[in-house]
Scaffold this motif. Structure first.
Motif, PDB file in Angstrom:
ATOM      1  N   LEU A  44       2.932   2.417  -7.994  1.00  0.00           N
ATOM      2  CA  LEU A  44       2.808   3.851  -7.736  1.00  0.00           C
ATOM      3  C   LEU A  44       1.330   4.222  -7.846  1.00  0.00           C
ATOM      4  N   ARG A  45       0.737   4.650  -6.755  1.00  0.00           N
ATOM      5  CA  ARG A  45      -0.716   4.837  -6.708  1.00  0.00           C
ATOM      6  C   ARG A  45      -1.223   5.962  -7.606  1.00  0.00           C
ATOM      7  N   SER A  46      -0.613   7.134  -7.485  1.00  0.00           N
ATOM      8  CA  SER A  46      -1.118   8.290  -8.216  1.00  0.00           C
ATOM      9  C   SER A  46       0.049   9.194  -8.573  1.00  0.00           C
ATOM     10  N   ILE A  47       0.270   9.372  -9.872  1.00  0.00           N
ATOM     11  CA  ILE A  47       1.402  10.149 -10.367  1.00  0.00           C
ATOM     12  C   ILE A  47       0.887  11.419 -11.040  1.00  0.00           C
ATOM     13  N   VAL A  48       1.239  12.572 -10.489  1.00  0.00           N
ATOM     14  CA  VAL A  48       0.926  13.854 -11.115  1.00  0.00           C
ATOM     15  C   VAL A  48       2.219  14.626 -11.376  1.00  0.00           C
ATOM     16  N   ALA A  49       3.194  14.487 -10.478  1.00  0.00           N
ATOM     17  CA  ALA A  49       4.490  15.155 -10.603  1.00  0.00           C
ATOM     18  C   ALA A  49       5.485  14.212 -11.278  1.00  0.00           C
ATOM     19  N   LEU A  50       6.009  14.620 -12.427  1.00  0.00           N
ATOM     20  CA  LEU A  50       6.891  13.758 -13.206  1.00  0.00           C
ATOM     21  C   LEU A  50       7.850  14.642 -14.006  1.00  0.00           C
ATOM     22  N   ASP A  51       9.169  14.354 -13.942  1.00  0.00           N
ATOM     23  CA  ASP A  51      10.121  15.150 -14.712  1.00  0.00           C
ATOM     24  C   ASP A  51      11.388  14.351 -14.985  1.00  0.00           C
ATOM     25  N   TRP A  52      12.031  14.709 -16.077  1.00  0.00           N
ATOM     26  CA  TRP A  52      13.314  14.123 -16.462  1.00  0.00           C
ATOM     27  C   TRP A  52      14.410  15.123 -16.114  1.00  0.00           C
ATOM     28  N   ASP A  53      15.437  14.664 -15.420  1.00  0.00           N
ATOM     29  CA  ASP A  53      16.567  15.515 -15.071  1.00  0.00           C
ATOM     30  C   ASP A  53      17.678  15.325 -16.106  1.00  0.00           C
ATOM     31  N   PRO A  54      17.930  16.326 -16.963  1.00  0.00           N
ATOM     32  CA  PRO A  54      18.958  16.161 -17.994  1.00  0.00           C
ATOM     33  C   PRO A  54      20.369  16.082 -17.420  1.00  0.00           C
ATOM     34  N   ASN A  55      20.565  16.584 -16.200  1.00  0.00           N
ATOM     35  CA  ASN A  55      21.896  16.557 -15.609  1.00  0.00           C
ATOM     36  C   ASN A  55      22.314  15.139 -15.228  1.00  0.00           C
ATOM     37  N   SER A  56      21.410  14.402 -14.558  1.00  0.00           N
ATOM     38  CA  SER A  56      21.706  13.011 -14.171  1.00  0.00           C
ATOM     39  C   SER A  56      21.158  12.013 -15.172  1.00  0.00           C
ATOM     40  N   LYS A  57      20.448  12.525 -16.206  1.00  0.00           N
ATOM     41  CA  LYS A  57      19.821  11.679 -17.226  1.00  0.00           C
ATOM     42  C   LYS A  57      18.941  10.600 -16.589  1.00  0.00           C
ATOM     43  N   SER A  58      18.044  11.064 -15.715  1.00  0.00           N
ATOM     44  CA  SER A  58      17.189  10.144 -14.971  1.00  0.00           C
ATOM     45  C   SER A  58      15.773  10.698 -14.858  1.00  0.00           C
ATOM     46  N   LEU A  59      14.816   9.783 -14.696  1.00  0.00           N
ATOM     47  CA  LEU A  59      13.412  10.131 -14.489  1.00  0.00           C
ATOM     48  C   LEU A  59      13.139  10.179 -12.988  1.00  0.00           C
ATOM     49  N   TYR A  60      12.306  11.150 -12.584  1.00  0.00           N
ATOM     50  CA  TYR A  60      11.942  11.289 -11.170  1.00  0.00           C
ATOM     51  C   TYR A  60      10.434  11.500 -11.058  1.00  0.00           C
ATOM     52  N   THR A  61       9.879  11.074  -9.930  1.00  0.00           N
ATOM     53  CA  THR A  61       8.460  11.305  -9.670  1.00  0.00           C
ATOM     54  C   THR A  61       8.238  11.404  -8.172  1.00  0.00           C
ATOM     55  N   ILE A  62       7.071  11.947  -7.803  1.00  0.00           N
ATOM     56  CA  ILE A  62       6.633  11.951  -6.403  1.00  0.00           C
ATOM     57  C   ILE A  62       5.267  11.292  -6.363  1.00  0.00           C
ATOM     58  N   ASN A  63       5.174  10.187  -5.643  1.00  0.00           N
ATOM     59  CA  ASN A  63       3.952   9.396  -5.585  1.00  0.00           C
ATOM     60  C   ASN A  63       3.009   9.919  -4.505  1.00  0.00           C
ATOM     61  N   HIS A  64       1.736  10.092  -4.855  1.00  0.00           N
ATOM     62  CA  HIS A  64       0.716  10.414  -3.858  1.00  0.00           C
ATOM     63  C   HIS A  64       0.476   9.191  -2.972  1.00  0.00           C
ATOM     64  N   GLY A  65       0.719   9.334  -1.680  1.00  0.00           N
ATOM     65  CA  GLY A  65       0.407   8.238  -0.768  1.00  0.00           C
ATOM     66  C   GLY A  65      -1.091   8.025  -0.621  1.00  0.00           C
ATOM     67  N   ARG A  66      -1.463   6.918  -0.056  1.00  0.00           N
ATOM     68  CA  ARG A  66      -2.874   6.573   0.122  1.00  0.00           C
ATOM     69  C   ARG A  66      -3.548   7.499   1.124  1.00  0.00           C
ATOM     70  N   ASP A  67      -4.877   7.439   1.192  1.00  0.00           N
ATOM     71  CA  ASP A  67      -5.678   8.225   2.133  1.00  0.00           C
ATOM     72  C   ASP A  67      -6.410   7.297   3.107  1.00  0.00           C
ATOM     73  N   ASP A  68      -7.129   7.928   4.046  1.00  0.00           N
ATOM     74  CA  ASP A  68      -8.189   7.289   4.839  1.00  0.00           C
ATOM     75  C   ASP A  68      -7.732   6.172   5.775  1.00  0.00           C
TER      76      ASP A  68
END
Length: 607
Positions: free
Chosen positions: A254-278
């Motif tokens: 995972l290149r760059s992680i800024v968005a990160l949260d735990w969902d208590p309903n599904s008891k799971s971790l989620y993230t959105i990875n910043h894709g590469r540039d250029d």
């Protein structure tokens, strides 16, 4: 309770009741007592405050309204958190502008939706990438680029006076994508993102044609970045002073992680990875400007332990819905390699939207369709030229049983206030942080001015449906900062590119922007820069040989990598682009010749 108003009434009362003169020292002490009460014994009001007539400039689904909590914070803002009594805590983007403090506390004492107490607090080393601000189990957690901290909160007290604990420590030096977002599960763990300071783990960072390091899919000869970067680590949330090696590598690739949260309903971790540039700048023979503008996807993952997102070897093409081999490792935008064996994202969002926060909605104020769904803050990135910059929205994804139950939607737009967004600096506001209030309101922070909105639902929940969503659905396919651009008609340079401008647009504007003002955070301006208007030999040398920070430009610090353009640009191209920069953006005009570039190239010989 409005303590200021109460104090004035009581002062008048005492003066009217007693004929003798009340000493000023007693009045001062009385005022101080009430102020302290306002900071430490505050209880929130009930009911939703009035919305602003224009919703603070935002476009929202029918029935939703917004009020501006604070118009600007001098320290600007990154992530935010809201306590059980409605107090707001802000991670300052800029410690220097915030009198050296890394955090800001806000309180609305009269329930009008506007913060009337604003208090900076918490001094610790940090630059503009510091990110986290979360409340968990009675503690306030926040981060710099290198350290995750926490303070114990006292119920009703605005500014914590407890000892600042150090939870997780990273090793210097500071580098790009070093953000340290945090999330918590329900088993006593804290998850921390570890970004990798690279596009695709190139031998020479950001240098066109430079190959990648490591062998794709090799467990023993892979990219050195993946040893201690490019992933998510899990730690004990209550253990102090933990180094990275004391944690568990929970996910990688995972290149760059800024968005990160735990969902208590599904008891799971989620993230959105910043894709590469250029893609275009580094591989102009493979990718068109249009492909580079829309690719690769920002990947939304459900993170199970052991996840491999594929970076730096692969990226996700949201149009083909496939993992594609990166050109640094022999890819040609068609080859898939072993990408199909990797964890695939739940959703591939358009490229360069810049996902900077993620929040699962747990409240009941909003209509039922939002319950347990995911809100996402897309900050907007820099890599879409010659097409309009994109993102700058709050998106929403409905959820059921731990996975998306429908396509992503535009929930809030209008932050940028311009259309099209030609340069990042043209955007007035850029959404960054998300937080849920105790009454189910959604709070959104902005990085550029430090503005904060509170979004509320004031419509009829029973009748909320497609009619109320129609306007936002139309924005998704029509607004230039959201829609997929037309390759021909949306090209801002169509029919007007000169040779020097083309060199600048291809190799310089992805970072310094088309207006030369940089992005306000990562990349410095060339407009009015002392580096441009000073000794031209120094400017030529920087472009030829590259530069790595830390440096100061116009009084502000920067610490990104500028590649050595002399390795892939000829002397006449360097001369063209230096002349172009000096002759535009309000700089002092000057002509640079290929012969002058040749002299500097020979004297420095660092290309």
């Amino acid at each position: 309770m409005n303590y200021k108003h109460t104090a004035l009434k009581l002062t008048v009362y005492f003066k009217s009741k007693f004929r003798f003169r009340i000493p000023k020292v007693y009045l001062v002490c009385f005022w101080l007592f009430l102020i302290v009460m306002g900071f430490s014994q505050y209880k929130p009001g009930t009911g939703l405050p009035p919305a602003d007539p224009d919703n603070g400039g935002l476009f929202l689904p029918g029935g939703f309204r917004a009020v501006v909590v604070v118009d600007s914070l001098k320290g600007q803002a990154r992530h935010i958190a809201v306590s059980d009594n409605g107090d707001i805590y802000v991670k300052a983007r800029n410690h220097v502008r915030n009198d050296g403090y890394g955090n800001i506390a806000l309180r609305d004492t009269n329930n009008d939706g506007k913060a009337d107490i604003i208090q900076p607090f918490g001094k610790y080393e940090g630059r503009t990438y510091g990110t986290a601000m979360r409340i968990h189990n009675g503690y306030l957690y926040y981060s710099s680029e290198l350290v995750v901290y926490r303070n114990k909160l006292t119920p009703g007290q605005l500014v914590p006076d407890s000892k600042m604990d150090t939870i997780v420590i990273d090793n210097p030096p500071y580098h790009e994508h070093q953000t340290k977002p945090v999330a918590f599960d329900d088993s006593g763990h804290i998850y921390v993102g570890w970004g990798a300071g690279s596009n695709a783990s190139q031998v020479a960072n950001r240098r066109p044609g430079s190959p990648g390091t490591g062998i794709p899919d090799s467990e023993t000869e892979g990219s050195p970045f993946l040893v201690d970067h490019g992933g998510i680590w899990m730690f004990d949330e209550n253990k102090l002073n933990q180094k990275q090696e004391e944690g568990v590598k929970f996910a990688t690739g995972l290149r760059s992680i800024v968005a990160l949260d735990w969902d208590p309903n599904s008891k799971s971790l989620y993230t959105i990875n910043h894709g590469r540039d250029d893609l275009r700048m580094l591989w102009p023979a493979i990718y068109t400007p249009w492909e580079s503008a829309i690719l690769p996807a920002e990947e939304f993952f459900k993170v199970k332990q052991g996840l491999n997102g594929g970076w730096p070897y692969y990226y996700y093409d949201q149009l083909k819905k496939k993992k594609i081999l990166n050109p640094e490792y022999g890819g040609n935008k068609i080859k898939e390699g072993n990408g199909a064996k990797l964890t695939q994202p739940l959703i591939g969002f358009p490229g360069h939207f810049a996902p900077n926060d993620l929040m699962f909605y747990k409240g009941n104020q909003f209509p039922a369709r939002y319950k347990n769904g995911a809100f996402m803050a897309f900050h907007g990135a820099t890599n879409r030229a010659p097409y309009p910059q994109a993102g700058y929205i709050i998106a929403f994804v409905p959820f059921k049983n731990g996975v998306p139950s429908g396509p992503w939607e535009v929930f809030a737009d209008g932050f940028a206030k311009v259309d099209p967004i030609v340069n990042v600096s043209n955007a007035v506001y850029r959404p960054m942080g998300l937080a849920e209030g105790p009454d189910g309101s959604l709070y959104v922070s902005d990085t550029e001015k430090g503005k904060i909105w509170r979004i509320m639902f004031k419509g009829n929940k029973k009748t909320f449906g497609p009619l109320q969503l129609a306007t936002m659905a139309k924005r998704k396919i029509t607004k230039s900062n959201i829609k997929t651009p037309n390759e021909i008609t949306d090209n801002l340079d169509r029919g007007k590119m000169l040779a020097a401008a083309k060199v600048y647009t291809t190799y310089c504007s992805p970072c310094h922007q088309r207006d030369g003002k940089g992005d306000g955070n990562r990349y410095p301006p060339v407009a009015g820069s002392e580096w441009v208007n000073g000794d031209k030999t120094k400017l030529i040398s920087v472009i030829l040989n590259g530069l790595q920070g830390p440096v100061q430009v116009k009084g502000l610090p920067y610490n990104e990598v500028m590649p050595a353009h002399g390795s892939f640009l000829k002397d006449d191209e360097i001369a063209q682009v230096v002349t172009y920069i000096k002759s535009n953006f309000g700089n002092t005009p000057g002509i640079v010749t290929p012969d002058e570039v040749s002299v500097v190239r020979k004297s420095t010989s660092k290309q």
